[in-house]
Write an enzyme that holds these catalytic residues in place. Structure first.
Site, PDB file in Angstrom:
ATOM      1  N   ARG A  90       0.515  -9.152   7.829  1.00 25.21           N
ATOM      2  CA  ARG A  90       0.164 -10.003   8.969  1.00 25.21           C
ATOM      3  C   ARG A  90      -0.423  -9.152  10.088  1.00 25.21           C
ATOM      4  NH1 ARG A  90       5.643 -13.339   9.858  1.00 25.21           N
ATOM      5  NH2 ARG A  90       6.450 -12.882   7.785  1.00 25.21           N
ATOM      6  N   TYR A 122      -4.888   2.822   3.447  1.00 21.57           N
ATOM      7  CA  TYR A 122      -5.517   3.290   4.693  1.00 21.57           C
ATOM      8  C   TYR A 122      -7.038   3.204   4.696  1.00 21.57           C
ATOM      9  CZ  TYR A 122      -0.802   4.643   5.826  1.00 21.57           C
ATOM     10  OH  TYR A 122       0.551   4.604   6.087  1.00 21.57           O
ATOM     11  N   PHE A 407       3.751  15.595   4.987  1.00 20.55           N
ATOM     12  CA  PHE A 407       4.416  15.444   6.284  1.00 20.55           C
ATOM     13  C   PHE A 407       4.648  13.979   6.568  1.00 20.55           C
ATOM     14  CE2 PHE A 407      -0.152  16.228   6.721  1.00 20.55           C
ATOM     15  CZ  PHE A 407      -0.591  15.073   7.326  1.00 20.55           C
TER      16      PHE A 407
HETATM   17  C1  LIG Z   1       2.038  -0.246   3.875  1.00 20.44           C
HETATM   18  C2  LIG Z   1       2.602  -1.113   4.990  1.00 20.44           C
HETATM   19  C3  LIG Z   1       2.945  -0.227   6.162  1.00 20.44           C
HETATM   20  C4  LIG Z   1       1.492  -2.123   5.371  1.00 20.44           C
HETATM   21  O1  LIG Z   1       1.946  -2.870   6.497  1.00 20.44           O
HETATM   22  P1  LIG Z   1       1.351  -4.333   6.814  1.00 20.44           P
HETATM   23  O2  LIG Z   1       1.794  -4.703   8.174  1.00 20.44           O
HETATM   24  O3  LIG Z   1       1.648  -5.230   5.703  1.00 20.44           O
HETATM   25  O4  LIG Z   1      -0.214  -4.032   6.821  1.00 20.44           O
HETATM   26  P2  LIG Z   1      -1.334  -4.933   7.542  1.00 20.44           P
HETATM   27  O5  LIG Z   1      -0.980  -6.379   7.393  1.00 20.44           O
HETATM   28  O6  LIG Z   1      -1.549  -4.467   8.931  1.00 20.44           O
HETATM   29  O7  LIG Z   1      -2.580  -4.582   6.669  1.00 20.44           O
HETATM   30  C5  LIG Z   1      -3.749  -3.958   7.164  1.00 20.44           C
HETATM   31  C6  LIG Z   1      -4.748  -3.926   6.040  1.00 20.44           C
HETATM   32  O8  LIG Z   1      -4.283  -3.060   4.992  1.00 20.44           O
HETATM   33  C7  LIG Z   1      -4.164  -3.778   3.763  1.00 20.44           C
HETATM   34  N1  LIG Z   1      -2.969  -3.309   3.067  1.00 20.44           N
HETATM   35  C8  LIG Z   1      -1.737  -3.183   3.602  1.00 20.44           C
HETATM   36  N2  LIG Z   1      -0.885  -2.701   2.679  1.00 20.44           N
HETATM   37  C9  LIG Z   1      -1.613  -2.512   1.554  1.00 20.44           C
HETATM   38  C10 LIG Z   1      -1.284  -2.051   0.256  1.00 20.44           C
HETATM   39  N3  LIG Z   1      -0.045  -1.650  -0.064  1.00 20.44           N
HETATM   40  N4  LIG Z   1      -2.262  -1.993  -0.665  1.00 20.44           N
HETATM   41  C11 LIG Z   1      -3.541  -2.376  -0.361  1.00 20.44           C
HETATM   42  N5  LIG Z   1      -3.899  -2.834   0.873  1.00 20.44           N
HETATM   43  C12 LIG Z   1      -2.937  -2.903   1.803  1.00 20.44           C
HETATM   44  C13 LIG Z   1      -4.058  -5.225   4.155  1.00 20.44           C
HETATM   45  O9  LIG Z   1      -4.473  -6.083   3.119  1.00 20.44           O
HETATM   46  C14 LIG Z   1      -4.948  -5.286   5.377  1.00 20.44           C
HETATM   47  O10 LIG Z   1      -6.289  -5.335   4.976  1.00 20.44           O
HETATM   48  P3  LIG Z   1      -7.407  -6.085   5.886  1.00 20.44           P
HETATM   49  O11 LIG Z   1      -6.993  -5.941   7.317  1.00 20.44           O
HETATM   50  O12 LIG Z   1      -8.654  -5.337   5.565  1.00 20.44           O
HETATM   51  O13 LIG Z   1      -7.403  -7.497   5.421  1.00 20.44           O
HETATM   52  C15 LIG Z   1       3.839  -1.908   4.527  1.00 20.44           C
HETATM   53  O14 LIG Z   1       3.489  -2.682   3.415  1.00 20.44           O
HETATM   54  C16 LIG Z   1       5.009  -1.006   4.144  1.00 20.44           C
HETATM   55  O15 LIG Z   1       5.868  -0.719   4.967  1.00 20.44           O
HETATM   56  N6  LIG Z   1       5.060  -0.570   2.854  1.00 20.44           N
HETATM   57  C17 LIG Z   1       6.191   0.224   2.370  1.00 20.44           C
HETATM   58  C18 LIG Z   1       6.268   1.588   3.041  1.00 20.44           C
HETATM   59  C19 LIG Z   1       4.951   2.324   2.937  1.00 20.44           C
HETATM   60  O16 LIG Z   1       4.373   2.396   1.868  1.00 20.44           O
HETATM   61  N7  LIG Z   1       4.476   2.858   4.074  1.00 20.44           N
HETATM   62  C20 LIG Z   1       3.273   3.619   4.152  1.00 20.44           C
HETATM   63  C21 LIG Z   1       3.663   5.039   4.166  1.00 20.44           C
HETATM   64  S1  LIG Z   1       2.305   6.112   4.009  1.00 20.44           S
END
Ligand SMILES: CC(C)(COP(=O)(O)OP(=O)(O)OC[C@H]1O[C@@H](n2cnc3c(N)ncnc32)[C@H](O)[C@@H]1OP(=O)(O)O)[C@@H](O)C(=O)NCCC(=O)NCCS
Length: 407
Positions: A90, A122, A407
């Protein structure tokens, strides 16, 4: 959904650790984690995302000095990015990184750098593969060298306390020579060499073996051993955390050491450099099962500052038309004039030679991916004949960029 992004302080670190634990599906004690991560967060910046006053997401960064071809650049090392499963997809992460990127720009950091849990995440906010990282796993019976590796210097096992004093010095000797490496403040070294169950992943404690030549300590390997006895036969695995060498002799001797630890049958590791010389030292290179993947991810925050901070392999000029939805100040036409002695990057009105996104520029920036490979992958459009070749020559790097620390 109204999401509020706020900087967070020491009293909220425990909440942040809860968000991280639930987001990564891990079982760690927020209090214990706060003790280790507290100083790391304090040394950098941290933001929380709040829904009706409750923390549901977090992100942090620390200032690192990143080695780039021909220089060092002040960079935001991003970590601890997490959003609770109840609030995913979201735009919460996007909002956190919006704040982190804007504040990085405000303090003059032209790059952001991170390790991603999943490669796809990312790219949505303009990151490209900044470095490549290789995994390997070799059976000890296939570790014969093509040319004998004669022992040089001496190997010494040191305890964690001594490792924390000696290893950073060796790392810092190598760091300026290898794009992709970052400066690591003391608090990070403490974290990297932690002994927690989470870090061990079922293996034993970290061992630190240092290579010393008459000139002093010039290489080290940090590793754990995973205990296994199959039908009473020793079947242990040496899990390499990192091997860093300042000289070729130390490099060869450290690998020889790893291949000679008794009771070990397999040696494995990940985040090795894509240009690993070991592959060419082994009589049976295939046995190394060397697989290259994406490594650390890079985001160009300030395009002209980033390009002007690096040196280019040959003199040349490129007109770039850059797309960047997340950092629109980078968008548009630029003319890059660069060479071994410096670079300038200015706004341009002329027709572009290349059309690309900042993600592609980030993949080229440290030398991880050649522009021609990105063009063949359909990621760069060449508008002037020969421009891709020119870009290949200019962005060429002496060594593959490498980030040995997560990191
Ligand atoms: C990864 C994480 C931080 C994403 O948070 P989120 O609030 O759902 O992300 P957003 O809704 O802001 O998404 C931003 C964009 O990234 C994309 N995105 C987010 N997570 C993604 C994933 N796992 N795979 C592919 N795309 C992803 C979204 O589709 C969105 O794309 P758009 O804006 O171009 O339509 C969350 O899913 C999480 O906490 N995952 C588990 C922990 C983790 O992996 N953290 C990252 C550590 S490096």
């Amino acid at each position: 959904m109204e999401i509020d992004i706020q900087p967070i302080g020491t009293d909220q670190y425990e909440d942040a650790m809860r968000v991280l634990a639930a987001s990564f599906g891990e079982d760690f004690d927020p209090k214990e984690e706060k003790e280790v991560y507290g100083p790391i967060f304090e040394a950098g910046r941290m933001w929380g995302a709040f829904d009706r006053g409750q923390m549901i997401g977090a992100a942090a960064d620390t200032e690192f000095e990143l080695t780039v071809p021909g220089g060092m650049v002040s960079t935001s090392g991003v970590h601890a990015v997490a959003v609770l499963p109840t609030h995913r997809r979201r735009g919460v992460m996007r909002a956190l990184l919006r704040r982190q990127t804007d504040e990085s720009r405000d303090v003059g950091r032209s790059l952001s750098y991170l390790w991603a849990s999943e490669g796809a995440i990312y790219q949505h906010v303009g990151y490209g593969t900044g470095t490549l990282a290789a995994v390997f796993e070799i059976d000890r019976q296939h570790t014969a060298f093509v040319r004998p590796v004669e022992p040089t210097g001496r190997m010494r096992l040191v305890d964690r306390e001594e490792a924390l004093k000696v290893l950073p010095g060796i790392y810092d000797r190598v760091r300026p020579t290898r794009p992709g490496m970052v400066s690591q403040p003391d608090v990070w070294w403490e974290e990297i060499y932690r002994h927690s169950e989470h870090h061990r992943q079922g293996a034993g404690p970290l061992f630190f073996a240092v290579h010393e030549s008459p000139e002093g300590a010039d290489g080290y390997v940090a590793y754990r051993v995973k205990d296994d006895w199959t039908d009473g036969v020793p079947d242990q695995t040496l899990k390499m955390q990192e091997l860093v060498a300042a000289t070729d002799d130390a490099y060869a001797e450290l690998w020889r050491y790893c291949f000679n630890v008794d009771l070990v049958r397999h040696v494995k590791g990940w985040k090795r450099p894509a240009d690993e010389p070991l592959l060419h030292m082994l009589a049976e290179p295939r046995a190394l099962r060397f697989q290259v993947r994406d490594g650390a991810w890079l985001r160009i925050i300030d395009l002209p500052a980033a390009l002007e901070a690096r040196r280019f392999a040959v003199d040349g000029m490129l007109r770039l038309d850059v797309r960047d939805e997340f950092c629109p100040w980078n968008e548009g036409r630029w003319v890059l004039q660069g060479g071994p002695d410096g670079a300038s990057c200015r706004r341009s009105d002329g027709e572009p030679d290349l059309i690309l996104g900042t993600e592609e520029l980030a993949s080229m920036y440290l030398g991880a991916v050649r522009p021609s490979v990105l063009a063949r992958a359909g990621r760069i459009e060449e508008r002037t004949d020969g421009a891709i070749q020119r870009a290949d020559a200019m962005f060429d790097a002496d060594v593959a960029p490498w980030c040995p620390h997560v990191f």
